[in-house]
Design a protein around this motif. Structure first.
Motif, PDB file in Angstrom:
ATOM      1  N   THR A 141       6.060 -12.522  21.276  1.00  0.00           N
ATOM      2  CA  THR A 141       5.346 -11.675  22.234  1.00  0.00           C
ATOM      3  C   THR A 141       5.833 -11.924  23.657  1.00  0.00           C
ATOM      4  OG1 THR A 141       3.381 -11.690  20.806  1.00  0.00           O
ATOM      5  CG2 THR A 141       3.072 -10.969  23.070  1.00  0.00           C
ATOM      6  N   ILE A 142       6.023 -13.203  23.991  1.00  0.00           N
ATOM      7  CA  ILE A 142       6.562 -13.545  25.315  1.00  0.00           C
ATOM      8  C   ILE A 142       7.971 -12.977  25.483  1.00  0.00           C
ATOM      9  CG2 ILE A 142       7.307 -15.451  26.791  1.00  0.00           C
ATOM     10  CD1 ILE A 142       5.036 -17.116  25.577  1.00  0.00           C
TER      11      ILE A 142
ATOM     12  N   LEU B  54      -0.267  -9.732  25.369  1.00  0.00           N
ATOM     13  CA  LEU B  54      -0.012 -11.162  25.528  1.00  0.00           C
ATOM     14  C   LEU B  54      -1.310 -11.943  25.656  1.00  0.00           C
ATOM     15  CD1 LEU B  54       2.018 -13.456  25.903  1.00  0.00           C
ATOM     16  CD2 LEU B  54       2.087 -12.905  28.343  1.00  0.00           C
ATOM     17  N   LEU B  55      -2.273 -11.401  26.411  1.00  0.00           N
ATOM     18  CA  LEU B  55      -3.568 -12.063  26.568  1.00  0.00           C
ATOM     19  C   LEU B  55      -4.292 -12.175  25.230  1.00  0.00           C
ATOM     20  CD1 LEU B  55      -5.837 -13.224  28.330  1.00  0.00           C
ATOM     21  CD2 LEU B  55      -6.624 -10.865  28.721  1.00  0.00           C
TER      22      LEU B  55
ATOM     23  N   THR C 146      -2.945 -12.253  22.273  1.00  0.00           N
ATOM     24  CA  THR C 146      -2.220 -13.237  21.470  1.00  0.00           C
ATOM     25  C   THR C 146      -2.612 -14.656  21.874  1.00  0.00           C
ATOM     26  OG1 THR C 146      -0.346 -11.706  21.268  1.00  0.00           O
ATOM     27  CG2 THR C 146       0.060 -14.025  20.749  1.00  0.00           C
ATOM     28  N   ILE C 147      -2.751 -14.889  23.176  1.00  0.00           N
ATOM     29  CA  ILE C 147      -3.159 -16.215  23.671  1.00  0.00           C
ATOM     30  C   ILE C 147      -4.580 -16.550  23.200  1.00  0.00           C
ATOM     31  CG2 ILE C 147      -3.735 -17.538  25.743  1.00  0.00           C
ATOM     32  CD1 ILE C 147      -1.455 -16.048  27.160  1.00  0.00           C
TER      33      ILE C 147
ATOM     34  N   GLY D 128       3.582 -15.981  19.127  1.00  0.00           N
ATOM     35  CA  GLY D 128       3.453 -16.156  20.568  1.00  0.00           C
ATOM     36  C   GLY D 128       4.787 -16.092  21.282  1.00  0.00           C
TER      37      GLY D 128
ATOM     38  N   ALA E  83      -4.485 -17.540  19.540  1.00  0.00           N
ATOM     39  CA  ALA E  83      -3.972 -18.901  19.365  1.00  0.00           C
ATOM     40  C   ALA E  83      -5.003 -19.934  19.813  1.00  0.00           C
ATOM     41  CB  ALA E  83      -2.664 -19.057  20.146  1.00  0.00           C
ATOM     42  N   TRP E  84      -5.711 -19.647  20.906  1.00  0.00           N
ATOM     43  CA  TRP E  84      -6.728 -20.576  21.422  1.00  0.00           C
ATOM     44  C   TRP E  84      -7.876 -20.748  20.428  1.00  0.00           C
ATOM     45  CZ3 TRP E  84     -11.917 -19.956  22.932  1.00  0.00           C
ATOM     46  CH2 TRP E  84     -12.456 -21.043  23.623  1.00  0.00           C
TER      47      TRP E  84
ATOM     48  N   ARG F  72      -7.131 -23.335  17.779  1.00  0.00           N
ATOM     49  CA  ARG F  72      -6.695 -24.649  18.258  1.00  0.00           C
ATOM     50  C   ARG F  72      -7.225 -25.786  17.387  1.00  0.00           C
ATOM     51  NH1 ARG F  72     -11.058 -22.978  20.767  1.00  0.00           N
ATOM     52  NH2 ARG F  72     -12.691 -24.430  21.467  1.00  0.00           N
TER      53      ARG F  72
END
Length: 341
Positions: free
Chosen positions: A299-300, A109-110, A112-113, A296, A116-117, A120
């Protein structure tokens, strides 16, 4: 037409056979060297079956189309969770372990974040690619250290673990009764050969199936777009799908989840990282609003379902599998609709 149909039939037969050979080789090596099945799933299955995606993305970047790497990597991540894992647990529910919930899924999850970041602003620079590759080395190192430290018997004392412990004990007893350690070498060799042959045949048979399916779809008048979004997208994920099904059927639950997590980590960090280092990527805004968001959310959803499963029956069952497959169907419909507009 007959050649295409024959390619599909032969490809399917070889695909099923090679998946069994692949998993048998990986399992044999894991047990011979007392390496946790999850680690084998992350490193060998996850990275090995993602190698085609890496090659495609690197070639796309070299040829001046690095943005294809994003669609390739993120699309594979979505299919891995929604279709591969979903279909696997529909057929054979898998056990959720404490280490997966507390360490591996949060790590996925981290990552994936972070991915995405980085997107941005709609671009990925070479510096972003270097960061992704550094993270890849760090994550793989962490996975190796933690998995080896926890050991082969680090899981909860349930039925599956008891069976795994029994098999491991029988294996050690067999080795102790051997007259010479030389007997170990042919077993290791056979494991490596099975692993390599299985992986190569998985990829080759998948390509044969995709080719045959595309030929038939073209003859039936389907558009190239529909073929690419459906047949090719699913076909290139056949190695992950069939090897995961084989692992689950053989009771290698850790290997199944390790396979999915390892493949998604490798796609996000290595596939995108290498392509970005070769050529910076200016992403289409739709990738961020549709594909990255879908990845995202999925994954969540995976983390949520796994946590719930761990706190209840510790089994990732058919209801969760159906939920993931429905997500894949919805995403595919959304994808086709957005492209056709």
């Amino acid at each position: 037409m007959w050649l295409a149909a024959l390619a599909i039939l032969i490809g399917l037969a070889i695909l099923v056979w090679s998946a069994d050979v692949f998993i048998d080789g990986a399992t044999a090596l894991a047990k011979r060297f007392s390496v946790p099945s999850f680690l084998i799933g992350v490193l060998i299955l996850g990275i090995g079956t993602s190698a085609p995606e890496m090659v495609v993305s690197v070639l796309a970047a070299i040829e001046g189309s690095p943005e294809l790497a994003l669609g390739n990597a993120y699309g594979s991540n979505i299919i891995n969770i929604a279709l591969v894992l979903g279909a696997t647990v529909l057929i054979s529910p898998i056990i959720i372990r404490r280490g997966i919930v507390k360490r591996d899924l949060p790590l996925l999850l981290l990552i994936t974040i972070i991915a995405a970041w980085q997107l941005r602003d709609g671009t990925l620079s070479q510096a972003d690619g270097i960061v992704l590759l550094i993270l890849l080395v760090a994550v793989l190192g962490l996975q190796i250290i933690m998995s080896i430290r926890e050991g082969y018997h680090e899981h909860e004392d349930d039925i599956v673990v008891a069976n795994a412990d029994s098999a491991h004990s029988n294996n050690l007893e067999h080795l102790n009764n051997s007259e010479s350690l030389e007997k170990l070498e042919p077993s290791v060799t056979r494991g490596l050969v099975s692993l390599i042959i299985g992986m190569l045949m998985l990829v080759a048979s998948s390509r044969a199936i995709v080719w045959g399916a595309v030929e038939l779809a073209t003859l039936w008048g389907l558009s190239e777009l529909i073929i690419g979004l459906t047949i090719v997208a699913v076909g290139t994920s056949l190695p992950e799908l069939v090897s995961s099904l084989s692992a689950a059927r053989k009771g290698e639950h850790d290997m199944t989840l390790g396979h999915i997590i390892g493949s998604n980590i490798f796609n996000t960090l290595a596939v995108v990282g290498l392509a970005t280092v070769i050529a910076p990527i200016a992403a289409d805004p739709v990738i961020l609003s549709r594909d990255v968001m879908a990845m995202g959310v999925l994954t969540i959803l995976l983390v949520t379902l796994c946590v719930f499963a761990f706190k209840t029956k510790r089994q990732f069952g058919r209801t969760s599998g159906a939920t993931l497959v429905l997500f894949f169907m919805g995403y595919t419909a959304w994808l086709i609709q957005s492209v056709s507009m």
